[in-house]
Design a protein around this motif. Sequence first.
Motif, PDB file in Angstrom:
ATOM      1  N   ALA A 196       0.788  -1.267   0.068  1.00 16.02           N
ATOM      2  CA  ALA A 196      -0.031   0.049   0.014  1.00 16.02           C
ATOM      3  C   ALA A 196       0.732   1.131   0.110  1.00 16.02           C
ATOM      4  N   GLY A 197       0.254   2.498  -0.502  1.00 14.24           N
ATOM      5  CA  GLY A 197       0.772   3.735  -0.241  1.00 14.24           C
ATOM      6  C   GLY A 197       0.226   4.034   0.995  1.00 14.24           C
ATOM      7  N   GLY A 198       0.193   5.757   0.838  1.00 14.85           N
ATOM      8  CA  GLY A 198      -0.333   6.317   2.144  1.00 14.85           C
ATOM      9  C   GLY A 198       0.574   6.515   2.919  1.00 14.85           C
ATOM     10  N   GLU A 199       0.044   6.718   4.268  1.00 12.20           N
ATOM     11  CA  GLU A 199       1.060   6.884   5.300  1.00 12.20           C
ATOM     12  C   GLU A 199       1.207   6.020   6.241  1.00 12.20           C
ATOM     13  N   THR A 200       0.222   5.146   6.587  1.00 13.40           N
ATOM     14  CA  THR A 200       0.194   4.196   7.810  1.00 13.40           C
ATOM     15  C   THR A 200       1.049   3.153   7.766  1.00 13.40           C
ATOM     16  N   PRO A 201       1.351   2.645   6.312  1.00 13.61           N
ATOM     17  CA  PRO A 201       2.376   1.771   6.319  1.00 13.61           C
ATOM     18  C   PRO A 201       3.945   1.978   6.287  1.00 13.61           C
TER      19      PRO A 201
ATOM     20  N   SER B 109      -0.047  -0.796  -4.520  1.00  9.13           N
ATOM     21  CA  SER B 109      -1.500  -0.934  -4.717  1.00  9.13           C
ATOM     22  C   SER B 109      -2.018  -0.195  -5.837  1.00  9.13           C
ATOM     23  N   ASP B 110      -1.520   1.287  -5.720  1.00  9.94           N
ATOM     24  CA  ASP B 110      -1.998   2.349  -6.530  1.00  9.94           C
ATOM     25  C   ASP B 110      -1.146   3.368  -6.720  1.00  9.94           C
ATOM     26  N   GLU B 111      -1.483   4.436  -7.529  1.00 15.12           N
ATOM     27  CA  GLU B 111      -0.508   5.488  -7.712  1.00 15.12           C
ATOM     28  C   GLU B 111      -1.518   6.649  -7.665  1.00 15.12           C
ATOM     29  N   ARG B 112      -0.904   7.734  -7.128  1.00 15.69           N
ATOM     30  CA  ARG B 112      -1.493   8.987  -7.263  1.00 15.69           C
ATOM     31  C   ARG B 112      -1.042   9.888  -8.554  1.00 15.69           C
ATOM     32  N   TRP B 113      -1.816  10.326  -9.388  1.00 19.52           N
ATOM     33  CA  TRP B 113      -1.505  10.651 -10.617  1.00 19.52           C
ATOM     34  C   TRP B 113      -0.962  12.111 -10.727  1.00 19.52           C
TER      35      TRP B 113
ATOM     36  N   THR C 295       3.504  11.276  -4.559  1.00 20.05           N
ATOM     37  CA  THR C 295       3.346  10.069  -5.324  1.00 20.05           C
ATOM     38  C   THR C 295       3.731   9.014  -4.292  1.00 20.05           C
ATOM     39  N   ASN C 296       2.758   7.736  -4.511  1.00 16.12           N
ATOM     40  CA  ASN C 296       3.155   6.683  -3.485  1.00 16.12           C
ATOM     41  C   ASN C 296       4.481   6.074  -3.720  1.00 16.12           C
ATOM     42  N   LEU C 297       5.030   6.109  -5.107  1.00 12.27           N
ATOM     43  CA  LEU C 297       6.417   5.592  -5.476  1.00 12.27           C
ATOM     44  C   LEU C 297       7.344   6.246  -4.773  1.00 12.27           C
TER      45      LEU C 297
ATOM     46  N   LEU D  91      -2.475  -3.999   2.296  1.00 12.02           N
ATOM     47  CA  LEU D  91      -3.108  -2.864   2.050  1.00 12.02           C
ATOM     48  C   LEU D  91      -3.502  -1.810   2.924  1.00 12.02           C
ATOM     49  N   GLY D  92      -4.016  -0.790   2.541  1.00 12.99           N
ATOM     50  CA  GLY D  92      -4.760   0.357   3.569  1.00 12.99           C
ATOM     51  C   GLY D  92      -6.068   0.412   3.565  1.00 12.99           C
ATOM     52  N   LEU D  93      -6.541   1.187   4.517  1.00 14.44           N
ATOM     53  CA  LEU D  93      -8.153   1.153   4.562  1.00 14.44           C
ATOM     54  C   LEU D  93      -8.215   2.646   4.885  1.00 14.44           C
TER      55      LEU D  93
ATOM     56  N   GLY E 199     -13.580   3.926   3.854  1.00 12.48           N
ATOM     57  CA  GLY E 199     -13.694   2.355   3.303  1.00 12.48           C
ATOM     58  C   GLY E 199     -13.147   2.228   2.107  1.00 12.48           C
ATOM     59  N   HIS E 200     -12.160   3.051   1.448  1.00 13.86           N
ATOM     60  CA  HIS E 200     -11.488   2.669   0.370  1.00 13.86           C
ATOM     61  C   HIS E 200     -10.242   2.039   0.788  1.00 13.86           C
ATOM     62  N   THR E 201      -9.762   1.119  -0.230  1.00 21.01           N
ATOM     63  CA  THR E 201      -8.518   0.299   0.027  1.00 21.01           C
ATOM     64  C   THR E 201      -7.546   0.552  -1.620  1.00 21.01           C
TER      65      THR E 201
ATOM     66  N   LEU F  87      -6.837  12.038  -9.411  1.00 20.30           N
ATOM     67  CA  LEU F  87      -6.705  11.062 -10.227  1.00 20.30           C
ATOM     68  C   LEU F  87      -5.749  10.159  -9.906  1.00 20.30           C
ATOM     69  N   ARG F  88      -6.220   8.856 -10.100  1.00 17.48           N
ATOM     70  CA  ARG F  88      -5.365   7.767  -9.781  1.00 17.48           C
ATOM     71  C   ARG F  88      -5.129   6.623 -10.446  1.00 17.48           C
ATOM     72  N   LEU F  89      -4.202   5.588 -10.328  1.00 13.19           N
ATOM     73  CA  LEU F  89      -4.214   4.357 -10.827  1.00 13.19           C
ATOM     74  C   LEU F  89      -4.284   3.446  -9.798  1.00 13.19           C
TER      75      LEU F  89
ATOM     76  N   ALA G 284     -10.249   7.126  13.934  1.00 14.01           N
ATOM     77  CA  ALA G 284     -10.910   7.836  12.672  1.00 14.01           C
ATOM     78  C   ALA G 284     -11.352   6.565  11.895  1.00 14.01           C
ATOM     79  N   LYS G 285     -10.603   5.582  12.034  1.00 13.79           N
ATOM     80  CA  LYS G 285     -10.921   4.419  10.954  1.00 13.79           C
ATOM     81  C   LYS G 285     -11.659   3.182  11.622  1.00 13.79           C
ATOM     82  N   ARG G 286     -11.925   3.378  12.875  1.00 14.22           N
ATOM     83  CA  ARG G 286     -12.831   2.390  13.623  1.00 14.22           C
ATOM     84  C   ARG G 286     -13.953   2.014  12.945  1.00 14.22           C
TER      85      ARG G 286
HETATM   86  O1  LIG Z   1      -5.111   7.115  -0.824  1.00  9.76           O
HETATM   87  C1  LIG Z   1      -4.580   6.397  -0.279  1.00  9.76           C
HETATM   88  O2  LIG Z   1      -4.974   5.911   0.898  1.00  9.76           O
HETATM   89  C2  LIG Z   1      -4.845   4.526   1.357  1.00  9.76           C
HETATM   90  C3  LIG Z   1      -4.908   4.588   2.831  1.00  9.76           C
HETATM   91  O3  LIG Z   1      -3.846   5.432   3.446  1.00  9.76           O
HETATM   92  P1  LIG Z   1      -3.494   5.865   4.847  1.00  9.76           P
HETATM   93  O4  LIG Z   1      -2.504   6.580   4.943  1.00  9.76           O
HETATM   94  O5  LIG Z   1      -4.769   6.414   5.482  1.00  9.76           O
HETATM   95  O6  LIG Z   1      -3.364   4.357   5.338  1.00  9.76           O
HETATM   96  C4  LIG Z   1      -3.517   3.808   0.842  1.00  9.76           C
HETATM   97  O7  LIG Z   1      -3.475   2.505   1.144  1.00  9.76           O
HETATM   98  C5  LIG Z   1      -3.532   4.185  -0.487  1.00  9.76           C
HETATM   99  O8  LIG Z   1      -2.383   3.476  -1.142  1.00  9.76           O
HETATM  100  C6  LIG Z   1      -3.334   5.346  -0.973  1.00  9.76           C
HETATM  101  O9  LIG Z   1      -2.978   5.829  -2.222  1.00  9.76           O
END
Ligand SMILES: O=C1O[C@H](COP(=O)(O)O)[C@@H](O)[C@H](O)[C@H]1O
Length: 208
Positions: A33-38, A59-63, A71-73, A118-120, A124-126, A153-155, A176-178
Amino acid sequence: MRVKTFPSPQAALAGALAWLMENLLYASCGVLAGGETPLPVYRALARQGVRYPGVLLLSDERWLEPGDPGTNLYRVGQALGPLRERLLPFPLGLSPEQARDWMEERIRPFLPFDFALLGLGEEGHTASLFPGSPALGSSRLVEVAVGPTYPSLRLTLTPKALSGTRLVLFLALGPAKRQAILRVARGEDLPPNRIRAEEKWIFTDQEV
Ligand SMILES: O=C1O[C@H](COP(=O)(O)O)[C@@H](O)[C@H](O)[C@H]1O
């Protein structure tokens, strides 16, 4: 979907690190996953000096522009240290549709993936699979998707690509994710539940 609640965010991150290290031993292709958590998990992995000869997918990329720190990369790559070389990134220099088609052909030989961390999101998106997104029902492995937050825009890998993955772990921390965790654990029709896998876990610090 099984949920494992850890006593603190740090403990959940350590649990995810142990999970990842164990899976890297036997994997030839895994998804991150991208994002912050991992990010702390990836930094800790880099500190362990883990060697991994296989392929890592995002898992995905921010365009955004190639090399953009959003970018997640960029973020995952920085955190992974030398393991960054194992990443097969989304090609940001092309148009989104060209990148989708290019990536789809590159990842096909690696199906089914060995593992996916993966993230959440709170809603509810992943990956970049947002609730209600047409990408959820796509027959492609990779889709262009639109998210509600910048950059919109994402891939993203689709449920079709991620389904069949042997082990899937959603790492979701913080109060916040509970609600999202509860809804996914109850089996509501949210993106994580569109992914079919032999074993799916949520690692969290929240009591659910
Ligand atoms: O936009 C995204 O969000 C999810 C969740 O990110 P988080 O920082 O709240 O864990 C992430 O898994 C995904 O890769 C990212 O592009």
